[in-house]
Design an enzyme around this catalytic site. Structure first.
Site, mmCIF file in Angstrom:
data_model
loop_
_atom_site.group_PDB
_atom_site.id
_atom_site.type_symbol
_atom_site.label_atom_id
_atom_site.label_comp_id
_atom_site.label_asym_id
_atom_site.label_seq_id
_atom_site.Cartn_x
_atom_site.Cartn_y
_atom_site.Cartn_z
ATOM 1 N N HIS A 1 0.837 4.296 -10.396
ATOM 2 C CA HIS A 1 0.842 2.932 -10.938
ATOM 3 C C HIS A 1 1.647 2.007 -10.018
ATOM 4 O O HIS A 1 2.845 1.823 -10.210
ATOM 5 C CB HIS A 1 1.475 2.922 -12.328
ATOM 6 C CG HIS A 1 0.633 3.560 -13.372
ATOM 7 N ND1 HIS A 1 -0.365 2.883 -14.034
ATOM 8 C CD2 HIS A 1 0.627 4.823 -13.864
ATOM 9 C CE1 HIS A 1 -0.946 3.702 -14.896
ATOM 10 N NE2 HIS A 1 -0.368 4.884 -14.814
ATOM 11 N N CYS B 1 -4.753 4.627 -11.854
ATOM 12 C CA CYS B 1 -4.681 5.864 -12.637
ATOM 13 C C CYS B 1 -6.021 6.147 -13.334
ATOM 14 O O CYS B 1 -6.934 6.638 -12.694
ATOM 15 C CB CYS B 1 -3.514 5.803 -13.619
ATOM 16 S SG CYS B 1 -2.988 7.448 -14.111
ATOM 17 N N GLU C 1 1.758 -1.064 -9.930
ATOM 18 C CA GLU C 1 2.233 -2.293 -10.591
ATOM 19 C C GLU C 1 3.714 -2.252 -10.947
ATOM 20 O O GLU C 1 4.360 -3.298 -11.043
ATOM 21 C CB GLU C 1 1.396 -2.580 -11.848
ATOM 22 C CG GLU C 1 1.553 -1.602 -13.015
ATOM 23 C CD GLU C 1 0.576 -0.424 -12.980
ATOM 24 O OE1 GLU C 1 0.099 -0.079 -11.887
ATOM 25 O OE2 GLU C 1 0.325 0.156 -14.056
HETATM 26 N N1 GLN Z 1 -5.314 9.392 -19.476
HETATM 27 C C1 GLN Z 1 -5.281 9.652 -18.087
HETATM 28 C C2 GLN Z 1 -4.376 10.803 -17.739
HETATM 29 O O1 GLN Z 1 -3.671 11.284 -18.564
HETATM 30 C C3 GLN Z 1 -4.835 8.403 -17.317
HETATM 31 C C4 GLN Z 1 -3.425 8.056 -17.549
HETATM 32 C C5 GLN Z 1 -3.076 6.687 -17.023
HETATM 33 O O2 GLN Z 1 -3.952 5.880 -16.722
HETATM 34 N N2 GLN Z 1 -1.819 6.412 -16.918
HETATM 35 O O3 GLN Z 1 -4.342 11.261 -16.631
#
Ligand code: GLN
Length: 535
Positions: free
Chosen positions: A505, A379, A507
């Protein structure tokens, strides 16, 4: 079959591993052929943990239906393989919110709204709702017995024994049985006090799980049994373990699964079958070689903030016959000293929010790219990799900024279209699972081995579609996109041992028995680097 309800409460102190205990119990029962689900009640007033600082709450676990939930749900999924949903986590805030909304709609006209019965009824409704259709539901009550906040939950589960029949309800207390070094003794008094507290409310625990650094002797068990009014065989030991996946095995050795099914007259569909789990744990505990994984994050002082990432790294490591050693690198320090990453076999940039630490993450992505260190970006880790690529390789104007989390937009990492429309932050993220279509000729497709996958998201920003062509022309590989919105889901860099970053994500979907393919590939690359360096 009549649904049975198991309630897991915490005594003495928090952080005893109630979540792991609950997950282990659910796992054992599910491996006797029973249909099982889990539920977590959190006594705080937030509607969900989505807005909480990771330092206070740890990781936010994202369910496939887009729930931002307590990290214990991560244990539930990893131990049982059972998918959780928003409904499996309820906070006091949600309960109150539901009741207040109903009150405003006039649904209780004439009534005075009170904790008993209105709040407790709503809690009971939630328990029954989650349990519907299952043989067993394991409900963990967050917090510790004696907390003001958890009282309505304890009252509600006390009442449930009346409503559902005492024989269909089981109370398990997870408690601390401390060893006092100076006296050289194990102390049962704190446990006795906790049991007194819940007995005052009208709950008598059926089983007591004792968390202890030292082995609990027969004598101590006798004492706990006598003073806490539980049968001796229902005093279960839960020693500290190096490998948390040993917990269900330790419980099974003490026949906890039979005690539970016996007490509730459950006729299991089969005998306990955990040979795969035993093999996994045995294998894991025998591993000697280590890979060093640097995590460049901002919450490195609280490991709870990266629970699922650590779990996914661990699962994938075991699958590669190695064990991970984590090098926690505060991302801020990488701006000046990216060579801190040299000692690592691989670099992982996890998700995160806010600007602090962003430059360091970009530096980590750059350093790993230039020095051919295996890199996995999750992300924000994809955003960092893309920003670094657009600056150094595409030489894009404006790419110098990392201000994408603020008003000044970054050209390449941009708000999602729906975010722009809403023009507000908070509760407007892209959450939950979405499809990702993988392209041929990519490492990601090789690793997944299938061209459509579903992965979980939690973000507001994405790669700006206007720049995809420029990025690609300069050698960035878009390995996966969302088939509907065409949003970029995975990027790769080739001519590199391993450089993959995901908008989602991964994970959250790793399981010890089914390590995530991207993590597996990442750790394999780390292992190769480690071996090369030894040569
Ligand atoms: N802050 C970033 C976003 O809002 C990444 C979010 C994250 O890593 N879950 O897209």
């Amino acid at each position: 079959m009549q649904t049975r309800y198991i309630f897991v409460l915490g005594g003495v102190v928090s952080s005893l591993g109630k979540g792991i205990a609950s997950a282990s119990i659910a796992m054992l029962l599910s491996r006797m052929g029973l249909s099982v689900t889990l539920q977590k009640f959190d006594p705080y007033i937030n509607i969900d943990p989505g807005t909480m600082n990771p330092y206070q709450h740890g990781e936010v676990f994202v369910t496939s239906d887009g729930g931002e939930t307590d990290l214990d749900l991560g244990y539930y999924e990893r131990f049982t393989g059972i998918n959780m949903t928003k409904n499996n986590n309820t906070t006091a805030g949600q309960v109150y919110n539901t009741i207040i909304e109903k009150e405003r709609k006039g649904e209780f006209l004439g009534d005075t709204i009170q904790v008993i019965p209105h709040i407790t009824d709503e809690i009971k409704r939630k328990v029954k709702f989650v349990g519907t259709g299952f043989d067993v539901v394991v409900t963990e009550i967050g917090g510790t017995v004696g907390d003001i906040e958890s009282l309505p939950f304890l009252e509600a589960i006390r009442q449930l024994a009346l409503d559902l029949g005492r024989e269909n309800v089981l109370y398990i207390l997870v408690t601390l049985v401390p060893y006092i070094e100076s006296a050289g003794e194990i102390k049962t008094k704190p446990t006795q006090h906790s049991v007194h507290r819940i007995r005052e409310i009208g709950i008598q625990p059926d089983i007591i799980i004792c968390r202890s650094e030292k082995h609990i002797s027969d004598e101590i068990k006798d004492k706990i049994s006598l003073f806490c009014n539980v049968q001796k065989d229902c005093v279960i030991e839960a020693p500290n373990v190096e490998n948390i996946y040993e917990v269900p095995i330790i419980f099974a050795e003490q026949k906890l699964h039979y005690i539970i099914t016996g007490k509730m007259s459950i006729d299991p569909n089969s005998d306990l079958e955990i040979s795969d789990w035993n093999t996994l744990v045995k294998h894991a505990n025998e591993i000697n070689s280590v890979v060093k994984i640097a995590i460049a994050g901002k919450y490195t002082k609280l490991k709870d903030a990266y629970k699922s990432v650590l779990a996914a790294i661990t699962h994938a490591s075991w699958a590669n016959d190695v064990k991970p050693e984590i090098i926690w690198t505060e991302s801020d320090s990488l701006v000046e000293n990216p060579d801190l990453l040299d000692e690592a076999d691989a670099v992982l940039v996890p998700g995160g929010f806010g600007l602090r630490g962003m430059e360091g993450k970009v530096a980590a992505a750059k350093y790993a790219r230039e020095n051919k260190i295996p890199y996995l970006g999750l992300c924000l880790g994809l955003h960092a990799a893309t920003i670094s690529f657009s600056r150094d390789i595409c030489k894009l104007e404006g790419a110098q900024s990392t201000e994408f989390d603020k008003k000044t937009p970054h050209p390449v990492i941009d708000l999602l279209p729906q975010q722009k429309d809403l023009k507000k932050m908070g509760g407007t993220m892209r959450l939950g699972h979405y499809a990702c279509l993988l392209f041929s000729g990519t490492k990601s497709l090789d690793l997944y081995g299938t061209n459509i996958v579903y992965e979980r998201h939690r973000h507001r920003f994405e790669v700006n579609s206007k720049y995809i062509d420029i990025l690609k022309k300069n050698g960035l590989v878009v390995a996966g996109i969302n088939p509907d919105t065409k949003l970029v889901e995975i990027i790769e860099i080739h001519d590199h041992p391993f450089y993959i970053a995901t908008q989602f994500h991964p994970e959250f979907q790793s399981n010890p028995l089914k390590p995530h393919p991207l993590f597996k590939g990442f750790i394999r690359a780390a292992k190769e680097r480690s071996n090369e360096r030894k040569r």
